[in-house]
Design a protein around this motif. Sequence first.
Motif, PDB file in Angstrom:
ATOM      1  N   ASN A 166      84.512  40.363 -15.751  1.00  0.00           N
ATOM      2  CA  ASN A 166      84.685  40.669 -14.672  1.00  0.00           C
ATOM      3  C   ASN A 166      84.305  38.436 -13.370  1.00  0.00           C
ATOM      4  OD1 ASN A 166      84.953  42.347 -11.900  1.00  0.00           O
ATOM      5  ND2 ASN A 166      83.982  41.382 -10.714  1.00  0.00           N
ATOM      6  N   ASP A 167      84.323  38.675 -13.608  1.00  0.00           N
ATOM      7  CA  ASP A 167      83.342  36.798 -12.732  1.00  0.00           C
ATOM      8  C   ASP A 167      84.383  35.837 -13.427  1.00  0.00           C
ATOM      9  OD1 ASP A 167      81.530  38.389 -11.138  1.00  0.00           O
ATOM     10  OD2 ASP A 167      80.124  36.810 -11.606  1.00  0.00           O
ATOM     11  N   ALA A 168      85.220  36.487 -13.927  1.00  0.00           N
ATOM     12  CA  ALA A 168      85.786  35.054 -14.911  1.00  0.00           C
ATOM     13  C   ALA A 168      87.581  35.631 -14.285  1.00  0.00           C
ATOM     14  CB  ALA A 168      85.942  35.368 -16.720  1.00  0.00           C
ATOM     15  N   PHE A 169      87.038  36.793 -14.238  1.00  0.00           N
ATOM     16  CA  PHE A 169      88.838  37.102 -13.248  1.00  0.00           C
ATOM     17  C   PHE A 169      88.668  36.383 -12.476  1.00  0.00           C
ATOM     18  CE2 PHE A 169      89.768  40.471 -16.597  1.00  0.00           C
ATOM     19  CZ  PHE A 169      91.051  39.953 -16.420  1.00  0.00           C
ATOM     20  N   VAL A 170      87.704  36.985 -11.222  1.00  0.00           N
ATOM     21  CA  VAL A 170      87.326  36.287 -10.084  1.00  0.00           C
ATOM     22  C   VAL A 170      87.727  34.564  -9.646  1.00  0.00           C
ATOM     23  CG1 VAL A 170      85.864  35.636  -7.685  1.00  0.00           C
ATOM     24  CG2 VAL A 170      86.250  37.903  -9.637  1.00  0.00           C
ATOM     25  N   ALA A 171      86.860  33.573 -10.687  1.00  0.00           N
ATOM     26  CA  ALA A 171      86.905  32.641 -10.851  1.00  0.00           C
ATOM     27  C   ALA A 171      88.667  31.975 -11.397  1.00  0.00           C
ATOM     28  CB  ALA A 171      86.061  32.192 -11.687  1.00  0.00           C
ATOM     29  N   VAL A 172      89.496  32.602 -12.187  1.00  0.00           N
ATOM     30  CA  VAL A 172      90.058  31.762 -12.380  1.00  0.00           C
ATOM     31  C   VAL A 172      91.258  32.255 -11.481  1.00  0.00           C
ATOM     32  CG1 VAL A 172      92.106  34.045 -14.147  1.00  0.00           C
ATOM     33  CG2 VAL A 172      91.699  31.579 -14.337  1.00  0.00           C
ATOM     34  N   PHE A 173      91.911  33.398 -10.605  1.00  0.00           N
ATOM     35  CA  PHE A 173      92.541  33.669 -10.194  1.00  0.00           C
ATOM     36  C   PHE A 173      92.587  32.771  -8.767  1.00  0.00           C
ATOM     37  CE2 PHE A 173      93.374  36.997 -12.872  1.00  0.00           C
ATOM     38  CZ  PHE A 173      94.695  36.465 -12.853  1.00  0.00           C
ATOM     39  N   ASP A 174      90.506  32.850  -8.333  1.00  0.00           N
ATOM     40  CA  ASP A 174      91.133  31.789  -7.017  1.00  0.00           C
ATOM     41  C   ASP A 174      91.024  30.420  -7.386  1.00  0.00           C
ATOM     42  OD1 ASP A 174      89.084  30.492  -4.991  1.00  0.00           O
ATOM     43  OD2 ASP A 174      88.555  29.043  -6.597  1.00  0.00           O
ATOM     44  N   ALA A 175      91.501  29.888  -8.224  1.00  0.00           N
ATOM     45  CA  ALA A 175      91.845  28.483  -9.078  1.00  0.00           C
ATOM     46  C   ALA A 175      93.771  28.784  -8.798  1.00  0.00           C
ATOM     47  CB  ALA A 175      91.278  27.905 -10.600  1.00  0.00           C
ATOM     48  N   LYS A 176      93.487  29.425  -9.632  1.00  0.00           N
ATOM     49  CA  LYS A 176      95.442  30.080  -9.833  1.00  0.00           C
ATOM     50  C   LYS A 176      96.098  29.674  -8.950  1.00  0.00           C
ATOM     51  CE  LYS A 176      95.932  32.293 -14.167  1.00  0.00           C
ATOM     52  NZ  LYS A 176      96.545  31.697 -14.847  1.00  0.00           N
ATOM     53  N   TYR A 177      95.414  30.935  -7.625  1.00  0.00           N
ATOM     54  CA  TYR A 177      96.099  30.729  -6.482  1.00  0.00           C
ATOM     55  C   TYR A 177      96.235  29.426  -5.447  1.00  0.00           C
ATOM     56  CZ  TYR A 177      98.393  35.014  -7.594  1.00  0.00           C
ATOM     57  OH  TYR A 177      98.698  35.778  -8.375  1.00  0.00           O
ATOM     58  N   HIS A 178      95.046  28.926  -5.559  1.00  0.00           N
ATOM     59  CA  HIS A 178      94.344  27.881  -5.064  1.00  0.00           C
ATOM     60  C   HIS A 178      95.313  26.361  -4.980  1.00  0.00           C
ATOM     61  CE1 HIS A 178      92.597  24.836  -2.710  1.00  0.00           C
ATOM     62  NE2 HIS A 178      92.340  23.844  -4.026  1.00  0.00           N
ATOM     63  N   TYR A 179      96.201  26.241  -6.623  1.00  0.00           N
ATOM     64  CA  TYR A 179      96.650  25.251  -6.794  1.00  0.00           C
ATOM     65  C   TYR A 179      98.206  25.801  -7.101  1.00  0.00           C
ATOM     66  CZ  TYR A 179      92.496  22.789  -7.384  1.00  0.00           C
ATOM     67  OH  TYR A 179      90.984  22.159  -7.969  1.00  0.00           O
ATOM     68  N   ASN A 180      97.983  26.958  -7.617  1.00  0.00           N
ATOM     69  CA  ASN A 180      99.964  27.430  -7.586  1.00  0.00           C
ATOM     70  C   ASN A 180     100.668  26.707  -8.695  1.00  0.00           C
ATOM     71  OD1 ASN A 180     101.507  30.100  -6.836  1.00  0.00           O
ATOM     72  ND2 ASN A 180     102.463  28.238  -5.081  1.00  0.00           N
ATOM     73  N   PHE A 181     100.082  26.147  -9.588  1.00  0.00           N
ATOM     74  CA  PHE A 181     101.033  25.233 -10.264  1.00  0.00           C
ATOM     75  C   PHE A 181     101.884  26.098 -11.341  1.00  0.00           C
ATOM     76  CE2 PHE A 181     100.756  22.157 -13.900  1.00  0.00           C
ATOM     77  CZ  PHE A 181     100.782  21.766 -13.058  1.00  0.00           C
ATOM     78  N   TRP A 182     102.823  25.221 -11.175  1.00  0.00           N
ATOM     79  CA  TRP A 182     104.336  26.000 -12.086  1.00  0.00           C
ATOM     80  C   TRP A 182     104.377  26.649 -13.867  1.00  0.00           C
ATOM     81  CZ3 TRP A 182     108.388  21.802 -11.484  1.00  0.00           C
ATOM     82  CH2 TRP A 182     108.517  20.661 -11.899  1.00  0.00           C
ATOM     83  N   ARG A 183     104.268  27.137 -14.383  1.00  0.00           N
ATOM     84  CA  ARG A 183     104.918  27.629 -15.381  1.00  0.00           C
ATOM     85  C   ARG A 183     105.546  27.151 -16.270  1.00  0.00           C
ATOM     86  NH1 ARG A 183     100.522  31.813 -17.491  1.00  0.00           N
ATOM     87  NH2 ARG A 183     100.570  33.091 -15.638  1.00  0.00           N
TER      88      ARG A 183
END
Length: 416
Positions: free
Chosen positions: A271-288
């Motif tokens: 669960n915390d892995a999900f929290v951490a990764v989506f914090d970073a994903k939407y912080h950087y909003n980096f392209w696929r």
Amino acid sequence: MKNSSWTIFRLSLIVSLLAASAPLARADVIMDWNAKADAIATEKQILPAPHSRVLSMMHVAMFEAVNAIDRRYAPYKLALSADRSTSREAAAAVAAHDVLLSLYPDLKPELDAALTSSLVPIADGESKIAGIGLGKEAAMQIIALRENDGSAALETYRPLTTAGAYVPTTVPLFSIAGATTPWVMTSGSQYRPGPPPALGSELWTRDVNEIREVGSRTSVIRTPEQTTVGRFWFFVGARTYNPIVRQAATAKGMDLVDCARLYALTSIAGNDAFVAVFDAKYHYNFWRPITAIRNADLTSNAATPRDASWLPLGDTPMHPEYPCAHCITSAAISTVLQTIVGDFGEFSVTSPTAPGVTRKWTRLQDYSDEVSNARIWAGFHYRFSTEIGKEMGRKIGALTVATQLRGVEAMAEPRR
């Protein structure tokens, strides 16, 4: 120091003697309710982030209930206590049932039937009655603990556009997940990594060109096995690693309390892995990769040419690229398992996205590495993103084991 060491020794001895004198409780009830929760997620098509929350709540409640009887480990947060004659199986089953019922009230008949199946083999009497009461209390407190964890917040992702210009209208997934309350970390940003590499850098050039070649739907360099593995790991969420946890617990012959603890630790780490990764994903909003490769001319990097029709092996997940979510969760789970049980022999997983295929490993590290490579071969993640994801996952797994549900030595340490 001597007094502290003697206290730890006495606590260890007391717990060992009590455990030896108590009737052996079967771990099946933990695994059965885990399987039930996974089956519900499959039937209702629950997405990975909310399913991870369900599992964490259920397994922590089950652990708190059975551990209150044995007092073998430090609790997560609850201050429960029960007589050692209390039925562990009844406590675990009721805790799981009540948590799931609070989240899926529409499934009451089905959940009640499952609870009856768990309780019928237990002899009627005070032990069973006490176990039922304990399980209800554990579930009630965990439900209250997570009531305001942010998971019910409204999604407010704002698509990037200019006035009047069309953009794809599917809203990205899990944009609020990074702001939900973690179980172990202090916040979703605790292990937020540095930014992805600059678009003119050697690292970016290497990794985008790698995925352009090996991750393309029409790749001529990806091997048949790599294609199979890439498709296999289109499978997402906790249902990819719960079978591994089950196999680890079975291989080690864990009793009910140790099994409950293992599932609780892996669930909260996941669960915390999900929290951490989506914090970073939407912080950087980096392209696929599909966006980057089709728009490569925007980077002014002559070494990364544009491919106007490039497609990945599969359909790109609907959330930002950096870091890799599969990678962080598999590394977090592997770290917890490696620390608690070590490598435990051959284990395997099947996937609904690759029918008839079974992947097997003998080392947890090999499993984690395969997951990361699969996301490159699928055309979803750059190699640097997979490495960062694994690093974050290892940190979260290590933090979980170091600070949560520890043995008697934790109970002897002075409170800070």
